[in-house]
Write a protein that holds these residues in place. Structure first.
Motif, PDB file in Angstrom:
ATOM      1  N   PHE A   1       0.844  -1.191   0.000  1.00  0.00           N
ATOM      2  CA  PHE A   1       0.000   0.000   0.000  1.00  0.00           C
ATOM      3  C   PHE A   1       0.881   1.242   0.000  1.00  0.00           C
ATOM      4  O   PHE A   1       1.668   1.459   0.921  1.00  0.00           O
ATOM      5  CB  PHE A   1      -0.915   0.004   1.222  1.00  0.00           C
ATOM      6  N   PHE A   2       0.734   2.038  -1.063  1.00  0.00           N
ATOM      7  CA  PHE A   2       1.540   3.245  -1.205  1.00  0.00           C
ATOM      8  C   PHE A   2       0.611   4.460  -1.221  1.00  0.00           C
ATOM      9  O   PHE A   2      -0.170   4.633  -2.156  1.00  0.00           O
ATOM     10  CB  PHE A   2       2.358   3.191  -2.493  1.00  0.00           C
ATOM     11  N   ALA A   3       0.708   5.288  -0.184  1.00  0.00           N
ATOM     12  CA  ALA A   3      -0.145   6.471  -0.081  1.00  0.00           C
ATOM     13  C   ALA A   3       0.662   7.659   0.436  1.00  0.00           C
ATOM     14  O   ALA A   3       0.184   8.451   1.248  1.00  0.00           O
ATOM     15  CB  ALA A   3      -1.329   6.192   0.831  1.00  0.00           C
ATOM     16  N   ALA A   4       1.875   7.782  -0.038  1.00  0.00           N
ATOM     17  CA  ALA A   4       2.749   8.874   0.389  1.00  0.00           C
ATOM     18  C   ALA A   4       2.242  10.209  -0.145  1.00  0.00           C
ATOM     19  O   ALA A   4       1.524  10.268  -1.143  1.00  0.00           O
ATOM     20  CB  ALA A   4       4.178   8.623  -0.096  1.00  0.00           C
ATOM     21  N   ASP A   5       2.617  11.288   0.546  1.00  0.00           N
ATOM     22  CA  ASP A   5       2.326  12.657   0.109  1.00  0.00           C
ATOM     23  C   ASP A   5       0.833  12.899  -0.097  1.00  0.00           C
ATOM     24  O   ASP A   5       0.406  13.447  -1.117  1.00  0.00           O
ATOM     25  CB  ASP A   5       3.103  12.985  -1.170  1.00  0.00           C
ATOM     26  N   ASN A   6       0.047  12.464   0.873  1.00  0.00           N
ATOM     27  CA  ASN A   6      -1.382  12.758   0.889  1.00  0.00           C
ATOM     28  C   ASN A   6      -1.702  13.605   2.116  1.00  0.00           C
ATOM     29  O   ASN A   6      -0.815  14.295   2.635  1.00  0.00           O
ATOM     30  CB  ASN A   6      -2.191  11.458   0.854  1.00  0.00           C
ATOM     31  N   GLN A   7      -2.943  13.538   2.594  1.00  0.00           N
ATOM     32  CA  GLN A   7      -3.365  14.349   3.733  1.00  0.00           C
ATOM     33  C   GLN A   7      -3.864  13.488   4.902  1.00  0.00           C
ATOM     34  O   GLN A   7      -4.696  13.928   5.690  1.00  0.00           O
ATOM     35  CB  GLN A   7      -4.480  15.311   3.294  1.00  0.00           C
ATOM     36  N   LEU A   8      -3.356  12.275   5.015  1.00  0.00           N
ATOM     37  CA  LEU A   8      -3.775  11.391   6.097  1.00  0.00           C
ATOM     38  C   LEU A   8      -3.285  11.943   7.439  1.00  0.00           C
ATOM     39  O   LEU A   8      -2.119  12.303   7.576  1.00  0.00           O
ATOM     40  CB  LEU A   8      -3.225   9.983   5.870  1.00  0.00           C
ATOM     41  N   HIS A   9      -4.178  11.978   8.421  1.00  0.00           N
ATOM     42  CA  HIS A   9      -3.825  12.604   9.694  1.00  0.00           C
ATOM     43  C   HIS A   9      -4.338  11.853  10.919  1.00  0.00           C
ATOM     44  O   HIS A   9      -3.874  12.091  12.031  1.00  0.00           O
ATOM     45  CB  HIS A   9      -4.402  14.028   9.741  1.00  0.00           C
ATOM     46  N   ASP A  10      -5.274  10.936  10.743  1.00  0.00           N
ATOM     47  CA  ASP A  10      -5.921  10.263  11.875  1.00  0.00           C
ATOM     48  C   ASP A  10      -5.223   8.924  12.149  1.00  0.00           C
ATOM     49  O   ASP A  10      -5.389   7.964  11.396  1.00  0.00           O
ATOM     50  CB  ASP A  10      -7.403  10.041  11.560  1.00  0.00           C
ATOM     51  N   LEU A  11      -4.477   8.854  13.239  1.00  0.00           N
ATOM     52  CA  LEU A  11      -3.722   7.646  13.561  1.00  0.00           C
ATOM     53  C   LEU A  11      -4.637   6.489  13.944  1.00  0.00           C
ATOM     54  O   LEU A  11      -4.392   5.338  13.558  1.00  0.00           O
ATOM     55  CB  LEU A  11      -2.731   7.932  14.690  1.00  0.00           C
ATOM     56  N   GLN A  12      -5.700   6.770  14.669  1.00  0.00           N
ATOM     57  CA  GLN A  12      -6.621   5.700  15.052  1.00  0.00           C
ATOM     58  C   GLN A  12      -7.300   5.099  13.826  1.00  0.00           C
ATOM     59  O   GLN A  12      -7.465   3.881  13.727  1.00  0.00           O
ATOM     60  CB  GLN A  12      -7.673   6.234  16.024  1.00  0.00           C
ATOM     61  N   GLU A  13      -7.689   5.948  12.886  1.00  0.00           N
ATOM     62  CA  GLU A  13      -8.289   5.464  11.645  1.00  0.00           C
ATOM     63  C   GLU A  13      -7.306   4.572  10.892  1.00  0.00           C
ATOM     64  O   GLU A  13      -7.672   3.503  10.385  1.00  0.00           O
ATOM     65  CB  GLU A  13      -8.695   6.643  10.764  1.00  0.00           C
ATOM     66  N   LEU A  14      -6.066   4.999  10.834  1.00  0.00           N
ATOM     67  CA  LEU A  14      -5.036   4.217  10.152  1.00  0.00           C
ATOM     68  C   LEU A  14      -4.858   2.853  10.811  1.00  0.00           C
ATOM     69  O   LEU A  14      -4.785   1.825  10.123  1.00  0.00           O
ATOM     70  CB  LEU A  14      -3.719   4.989  10.175  1.00  0.00           C
ATOM     71  N   GLU A  15      -4.819   2.828  12.130  1.00  0.00           N
ATOM     72  CA  GLU A  15      -4.703   1.557  12.851  1.00  0.00           C
ATOM     73  C   GLU A  15      -5.885   0.640  12.540  1.00  0.00           C
ATOM     74  O   GLU A  15      -5.706  -0.563  12.301  1.00  0.00           O
ATOM     75  CB  GLU A  15      -4.647   1.815  14.353  1.00  0.00           C
ATOM     76  N   ASP A  16      -7.080   1.199  12.574  1.00  0.00           N
ATOM     77  CA  ASP A  16      -8.290   0.399  12.338  1.00  0.00           C
ATOM     78  C   ASP A  16      -8.292  -0.214  10.938  1.00  0.00           C
ATOM     79  O   ASP A  16      -8.639  -1.385  10.760  1.00  0.00           O
ATOM     80  CB  ASP A  16      -9.538   1.267  12.532  1.00  0.00           C
ATOM     81  N   VAL A  17      -7.913   0.581   9.944  1.00  0.00           N
ATOM     82  CA  VAL A  17      -7.915   0.093   8.555  1.00  0.00           C
ATOM     83  C   VAL A  17      -6.826  -0.946   8.349  1.00  0.00           C
ATOM     84  O   VAL A  17      -7.073  -2.027   7.799  1.00  0.00           O
ATOM     85  CB  VAL A  17      -7.746   1.267   7.572  1.00  0.00           C
ATOM     86  N   CYS A  18      -5.620  -0.637   8.775  1.00  0.00           N
ATOM     87  CA  CYS A  18      -4.509  -1.576   8.582  1.00  0.00           C
ATOM     88  C   CYS A  18      -4.748  -2.892   9.311  1.00  0.00           C
ATOM     89  O   CYS A  18      -4.269  -3.945   8.874  1.00  0.00           O
ATOM     90  CB  CYS A  18      -3.200  -0.947   9.064  1.00  0.00           C
ATOM     91  N   GLY A  19      -5.484  -2.825  10.399  1.00  0.00           N
ATOM     92  CA  GLY A  19      -5.801  -4.046  11.130  1.00  0.00           C
ATOM     93  C   GLY A  19      -6.688  -4.992  10.352  1.00  0.00           C
ATOM     94  O   GLY A  19      -6.820  -6.167  10.710  1.00  0.00           O
ATOM     95  N   GLN A  20      -7.300  -4.498   9.277  1.00  0.00           N
ATOM     96  CA  GLN A  20      -8.157  -5.339   8.440  1.00  0.00           C
ATOM     97  C   GLN A  20      -7.437  -5.818   7.178  1.00  0.00           C
ATOM     98  O   GLN A  20      -8.074  -6.375   6.280  1.00  0.00           O
ATOM     99  CB  GLN A  20      -9.423  -4.553   8.073  1.00  0.00           C
ATOM    100  N   TRP A  21      -6.127  -5.561   7.110  1.00  0.00           N
ATOM    101  CA  TRP A  21      -5.308  -6.033   5.989  1.00  0.00           C
ATOM    102  C   TRP A  21      -4.306  -7.063   6.507  1.00  0.00           C
ATOM    103  O   TRP A  21      -3.138  -6.743   6.751  1.00  0.00           O
ATOM    104  CB  TRP A  21      -4.570  -4.854   5.341  1.00  0.00           C
ATOM    105  N   PRO A  22      -4.715  -8.297   6.694  1.00  0.00           N
ATOM    106  CA  PRO A  22      -3.860  -9.301   7.346  1.00  0.00           C
ATOM    107  C   PRO A  22      -2.639  -9.719   6.544  1.00  0.00           C
ATOM    108  O   PRO A  22      -1.729 -10.332   7.103  1.00  0.00           O
ATOM    109  CB  PRO A  22      -4.824 -10.490   7.530  1.00  0.00           C
ATOM    110  N   LEU A  23      -2.592  -9.380   5.245  1.00  0.00           N
ATOM    111  CA  LEU A  23      -1.472  -9.805   4.404  1.00  0.00           C
ATOM    112  C   LEU A  23      -0.501  -8.670   4.090  1.00  0.00           C
ATOM    113  O   LEU A  23       0.468  -8.876   3.353  1.00  0.00           O
ATOM    114  CB  LEU A  23      -2.002 -10.395   3.087  1.00  0.00           C
ATOM    115  N   LEU A  24      -0.735  -7.494   4.649  1.00  0.00           N
ATOM    116  CA  LEU A  24       0.066  -6.321   4.306  1.00  0.00           C
ATOM    117  C   LEU A  24       1.528  -6.507   4.706  1.00  0.00           C
ATOM    118  O   LEU A  24       1.835  -6.797   5.857  1.00  0.00           O
ATOM    119  CB  LEU A  24      -0.505  -5.079   4.999  1.00  0.00           C
ATOM    120  N   LYS A  25       2.428  -6.310   3.723  1.00  0.00           N
ATOM    121  CA  LYS A  25       3.854  -6.477   3.967  1.00  0.00           C
ATOM    122  C   LYS A  25       4.639  -5.172   3.819  1.00  0.00           C
ATOM    123  O   LYS A  25       5.660  -4.980   4.475  1.00  0.00           O
ATOM    124  CB  LYS A  25       4.440  -7.528   3.022  1.00  0.00           C
TER     125      LYS A  25
END
Length: 290
Positions: free
Chosen positions: A170-194
């Motif tokens: 997952f490549f999302a560099a140079d965007n406007q992501l700011h919510d750490l809890q949201e990021l944790e919640d989403v990434c927690g649903q990607w069990p294969l992310l390397k």
């Protein structure tokens, strides 16, 4: 206007051992990048085409590719495309490169059940606009998409992407992501992310950002260009479980009305030997004989 036609293809072939129809029928790879092409003509004679390079041109519309049922790779980055359309017949497509166009909405990919890579980085959008994703397209890609590149698209919310269960990169560099809890919640649903790259987002400046992301993504091997050692990952996973346990206990204490300081609880409930007192230790309360 420069059009990609079978005649243009024939002229570009330096040597032909067969007649034109035979040559076009056998053609599997076609590279017409950086040729000032503005339009794709009828190429149906190239029915065995598997890889098509059309990047760095002036194409405004994807069209006349319905014949290409064997196409697996399509490169149309750095053109003038505004809509993803006319590619539903590309059932075998596994890699789609759409970066550096003017696409505002990722859609029209519902029939591409074998798509594994989608590159849509750096769309040229009006100020203030961001790249969006159609919910039906995301659901259709949920069981196939492994690599998603959405760098530099002014994106501030990735909750809709949580359905992409097969993501490994997952490549999302140079965007406007700011919510750490949201990021944790989403990434927690990607069990294969390397591998994940979020450099250039505000969320990277949050306290414990790297620790919390690694702890939440247990399969992650690289974050923002830096490898993650197995020892570091295991330590952070244990730390995260401990943190969650403490937060849960605190929440349960609030719900039941219990104080957060158990040492002041009433220990005179019931009989007690006169020669005993209660002593607080690191393991709790133990009787102490006087």
């Amino acid at each position: 206007m420069v059009r990609l036609t079978v005649d243009l293809i024939a002229k570009s072939a330096s040597k032909k051992k067969h007649s034109l129809p035979q040559f076009l029928k056998k053609l599997t790879h076609l590279n017409f990048s950086n040729k000032n092409i503005e339009e794709i003509d009828d190429l149906s004679m190239c029915r065995n085409l598997t890889v098509l390079y059309l990047y760095d041109n002036q194409i405004t519309k994807i069209c006349n590719l319905a014949f290409a049922s064997n196409l697996t790779h399509l490169y149309v980055q750095n053109n003038n495309i505004t809509n993803i359309e006319n590619i539903s017949a590309l059932k075998k497509l596994s890699k789609l490169y759409l970066g550096r166009n003017s696409i505002a909405l990722v859609e029209g990919l519902e029939e591409l059940r074998e798509l594994k890579e989608l590159h849509a980085e750096g769309q040229r959008l009006p100020p203030g606009e961001k790249l969006l994703f159609h919910p039906q397209t995301l659901l259709a890609l949920a069981e196939s998409l492994c690599i998603l590149n959405i760098n530099k698209n002014n994106i501030d919310d990735i909750r809709d992407l949580a359905v992409l269960k097969k993501l490994t990169h997952f490549f999302a560099a140079d965007n406007q992501l700011h919510d750490l809890q949201e990021l944790e919640d989403v990434c927690g649903q990607w069990p294969l992310l390397k591998r994940m790259d979020l450099r250039g987002n505000l969320v990277c400046q949050k306290m414990k950002y790297r620790d919390r992301v690694i702890a939440g993504c247990k399969s992650l091997e690289e974050l923002d260009g830096k490898e993650i050692s197995e020892m570091s990952r295991q330590f952070l996973i244990n730390w995260n479980e401990s943190r969650k346990g403490k937060n849960k206990q605190k929440a349960e204490g609030v719900l039941t009305g219990q104080t957060s300081h158990p040492v002041v609880a009433d220990f005179h409930l019931g009989p007690r030997a006169d020669n005993c007192t209660s002593v607080v230790t690191g393991d709790g309360f133990v009787p102490n004989q006087q």
